[in-house]
Design a protein around this motif. Sequence first.
Motif, mmCIF file in Angstrom:
data_model
loop_
_atom_site.group_PDB
_atom_site.id
_atom_site.type_symbol
_atom_site.label_atom_id
_atom_site.label_comp_id
_atom_site.label_asym_id
_atom_site.label_seq_id
_atom_site.Cartn_x
_atom_site.Cartn_y
_atom_site.Cartn_z
ATOM 1 N N LEU A 2 -3.975 1.204 -8.911
ATOM 2 C CA LEU A 2 -3.226 2.482 -9.488
ATOM 3 C C LEU A 2 -3.136 3.485 -8.300
ATOM 4 C CD1 LEU A 2 -4.154 3.099 -12.995
ATOM 5 C CD2 LEU A 2 -2.443 1.565 -12.293
ATOM 6 N N ASN A 3 -2.137 4.201 -8.231
ATOM 7 C CA ASN A 3 -2.008 5.412 -7.223
ATOM 8 C C ASN A 3 -2.659 6.622 -7.461
ATOM 9 O OD1 ASN A 3 -0.734 7.269 -5.344
ATOM 10 N ND2 ASN A 3 1.155 6.447 -5.434
ATOM 11 N N VAL A 4 -3.474 7.240 -6.565
ATOM 12 C CA VAL A 4 -4.369 8.247 -6.995
ATOM 13 C C VAL A 4 -3.469 9.460 -6.902
ATOM 14 C CG1 VAL A 4 -6.447 7.232 -6.042
ATOM 15 C CG2 VAL A 4 -5.115 8.805 -4.738
ATOM 16 N N TYR A 5 -2.290 9.423 -6.554
ATOM 17 C CA TYR A 5 -1.703 10.850 -6.525
ATOM 18 C C TYR A 5 -0.844 10.925 -8.008
ATOM 19 C CZ TYR A 5 -2.105 11.014 -1.697
ATOM 20 O OH TYR A 5 -2.686 11.267 -0.515
ATOM 21 N N PRO A 6 -0.181 12.128 -8.443
ATOM 22 C CA PRO A 6 0.041 12.167 -9.649
ATOM 23 C C PRO A 6 1.568 11.917 -9.785
ATOM 24 C CG PRO A 6 -0.190 14.497 -8.643
ATOM 25 C CD PRO A 6 -0.717 13.375 -7.819
ATOM 26 N N VAL A 7 1.756 10.660 -9.941
ATOM 27 C CA VAL A 7 3.148 10.018 -9.955
ATOM 28 C C VAL A 7 3.204 9.128 -10.985
ATOM 29 C CG1 VAL A 7 3.421 10.005 -7.456
ATOM 30 C CG2 VAL A 7 2.455 7.985 -8.296
ATOM 31 N N LYS A 8 4.270 8.639 -11.386
ATOM 32 C CA LYS A 8 4.776 7.687 -12.407
ATOM 33 C C LYS A 8 3.910 6.480 -12.046
ATOM 34 C CE LYS A 8 8.283 5.644 -15.000
ATOM 35 N NZ LYS A 8 7.841 5.790 -16.388
ATOM 36 N N VAL B 238 0.744 -1.187 0.050
ATOM 37 C CA VAL B 238 0.098 -0.144 0.066
ATOM 38 C C VAL B 238 0.940 1.133 0.009
ATOM 39 C CG1 VAL B 238 -1.589 1.212 1.135
ATOM 40 C CG2 VAL B 238 -1.839 -1.254 1.260
ATOM 41 N N LYS B 239 0.443 2.118 -0.694
ATOM 42 C CA LYS B 239 0.975 3.542 -0.746
ATOM 43 C C LYS B 239 0.648 4.621 0.214
ATOM 44 C CE LYS B 239 3.293 1.776 -4.575
ATOM 45 N NZ LYS B 239 2.881 0.410 -4.285
ATOM 46 N N ASN B 240 0.968 5.623 0.064
ATOM 47 C CA ASN B 240 0.246 6.653 0.978
ATOM 48 C C ASN B 240 -1.054 6.886 0.926
ATOM 49 O OD1 ASN B 240 2.872 7.684 2.190
ATOM 50 N ND2 ASN B 240 3.202 9.279 0.598
ATOM 51 N N PRO B 241 -1.940 6.827 1.770
ATOM 52 C CA PRO B 241 -3.323 6.947 1.674
ATOM 53 C C PRO B 241 -3.876 7.995 1.052
ATOM 54 C CG PRO B 241 -2.768 6.463 3.936
ATOM 55 C CD PRO B 241 -1.484 6.765 3.107
ATOM 56 N N ALA B 242 -4.652 7.837 0.101
ATOM 57 C CA ALA B 242 -5.528 8.928 -0.772
ATOM 58 C C ALA B 242 -6.014 9.924 0.338
ATOM 59 C CB ALA B 242 -6.606 8.516 -1.667
ATOM 60 N N THR B 243 -5.892 11.253 -0.079
ATOM 61 C CA THR B 243 -6.643 12.358 0.869
ATOM 62 C C THR B 243 -7.903 12.602 0.113
ATOM 63 O OG1 THR B 243 -5.316 14.092 -0.203
ATOM 64 C CG2 THR B 243 -4.354 13.259 1.774
ATOM 65 N N GLU B 244 -8.804 13.377 0.824
ATOM 66 C CA GLU B 244 -10.080 13.996 0.142
ATOM 67 C C GLU B 244 -9.590 14.791 -0.966
ATOM 68 O OE1 GLU B 244 -13.847 13.696 -0.053
ATOM 69 O OE2 GLU B 244 -12.855 12.594 1.399
ATOM 70 N N LYS B 245 -8.523 15.619 -0.764
ATOM 71 C CA LYS B 245 -8.093 16.524 -1.805
ATOM 72 C C LYS B 245 -7.577 15.797 -3.083
ATOM 73 C CE LYS B 245 -4.726 20.135 -3.015
ATOM 74 N NZ LYS B 245 -3.691 21.214 -2.336
ATOM 75 N N SER B 246 -6.748 14.572 -2.976
ATOM 76 C CA SER B 246 -6.316 14.004 -4.085
ATOM 77 C C SER B 246 -7.240 13.365 -4.805
ATOM 78 C CB SER B 246 -5.178 12.834 -3.748
ATOM 79 O OG SER B 246 -5.604 12.016 -2.649
ATOM 80 N N LEU B 247 -8.420 12.898 -4.241
ATOM 81 C CA LEU B 247 -9.498 12.365 -4.848
ATOM 82 C C LEU B 247 -10.395 13.314 -5.318
ATOM 83 C CD1 LEU B 247 -10.501 9.823 -2.139
ATOM 84 C CD2 LEU B 247 -9.558 9.107 -4.355
ATOM 85 N N ASN B 248 -10.489 14.458 -4.759
ATOM 86 C CA ASN B 248 -11.275 15.617 -5.425
ATOM 87 C C ASN B 248 -10.348 16.060 -6.670
ATOM 88 O OD1 ASN B 248 -13.167 15.573 -3.791
ATOM 89 N ND2 ASN B 248 -12.302 17.020 -2.398
ATOM 90 N N PHE C 146 -10.965 14.908 -14.361
ATOM 91 C CA PHE C 146 -11.758 14.098 -15.513
ATOM 92 C C PHE C 146 -13.166 14.278 -15.431
ATOM 93 C CE2 PHE C 146 -7.878 11.505 -14.253
ATOM 94 C CZ PHE C 146 -7.199 11.660 -15.584
ATOM 95 N N ASP C 147 -13.590 15.232 -14.810
ATOM 96 C CA ASP C 147 -14.871 15.773 -14.754
ATOM 97 C C ASP C 147 -15.937 14.699 -14.432
ATOM 98 O OD1 ASP C 147 -17.252 17.393 -14.791
ATOM 99 O OD2 ASP C 147 -17.436 17.084 -16.785
ATOM 100 N N ILE C 148 -15.639 13.718 -13.474
ATOM 101 C CA ILE C 148 -16.195 12.388 -12.969
ATOM 102 C C ILE C 148 -16.705 12.659 -11.430
ATOM 103 C CG2 ILE C 148 -15.389 11.094 -14.910
ATOM 104 C CD1 ILE C 148 -13.328 10.134 -12.416
ATOM 105 N N LEU C 149 -17.418 11.604 -11.158
ATOM 106 C CA LEU C 149 -17.730 11.255 -9.583
ATOM 107 C C LEU C 149 -17.236 9.946 -9.368
ATOM 108 C CD1 LEU C 149 -21.182 12.885 -8.907
ATOM 109 C CD2 LEU C 149 -18.715 13.807 -7.989
ATOM 110 N N LEU C 150 -16.118 9.726 -8.650
ATOM 111 C CA LEU C 150 -15.841 8.225 -8.188
ATOM 112 C C LEU C 150 -16.608 7.718 -7.393
ATOM 113 C CD1 LEU C 150 -12.063 9.555 -7.575
ATOM 114 C CD2 LEU C 150 -12.583 8.077 -9.330
#
Length: 144
Positions: free
Chosen positions: A66-72, A12-22, A28-32
């Motif tokens: 996939l990681n939700v953060y903007p990483v490779k 597991v990588k760093n937990p997603a934050t509300e900000k990263s998911l938003n 992508f103009d979607i609702l996860l």
Amino acid sequence: MEGNTKLEWRFVKNPATEKSLNNLENEFDILLPSTYRILMKLYNGGRPKPNKYYIQQEERVVKSFLNVYPVKGGVKDVVSWLELPQKVIPFANDPFGNYLCFDYRNISYMEPTIVLWEHEKNRLVIVEQSFEAFLRMLKKGVNN
């Protein structure tokens, strides 16, 4: 998130934050799906076990989400180079270069369908009607 088997998560990588998911939703103009959001806050980028699912009686496996953060190798990176139709967003991969995706093109009930992008055939195959249904498929207790 019920099932006969509990999913275990590794690497597991760093937990997603509300900000990263938003940020992903805005990008992508979607609702996860809400269940996906909960999982990524706990198991972002992780590898589930059990990890098998089936498409037309053919066994498939999930390598990792996939990681939700903007990483490779994260969601945004994969979208930038994978030639997917618009509104098809990858969320997991397999060991063979295929990607499980949310398909928002024909959305109903505010939930995207789950599809598999088969890179060798350059096609999308329907896996399940919702993320919840996909998780239930993983948790059926098939030994890995």
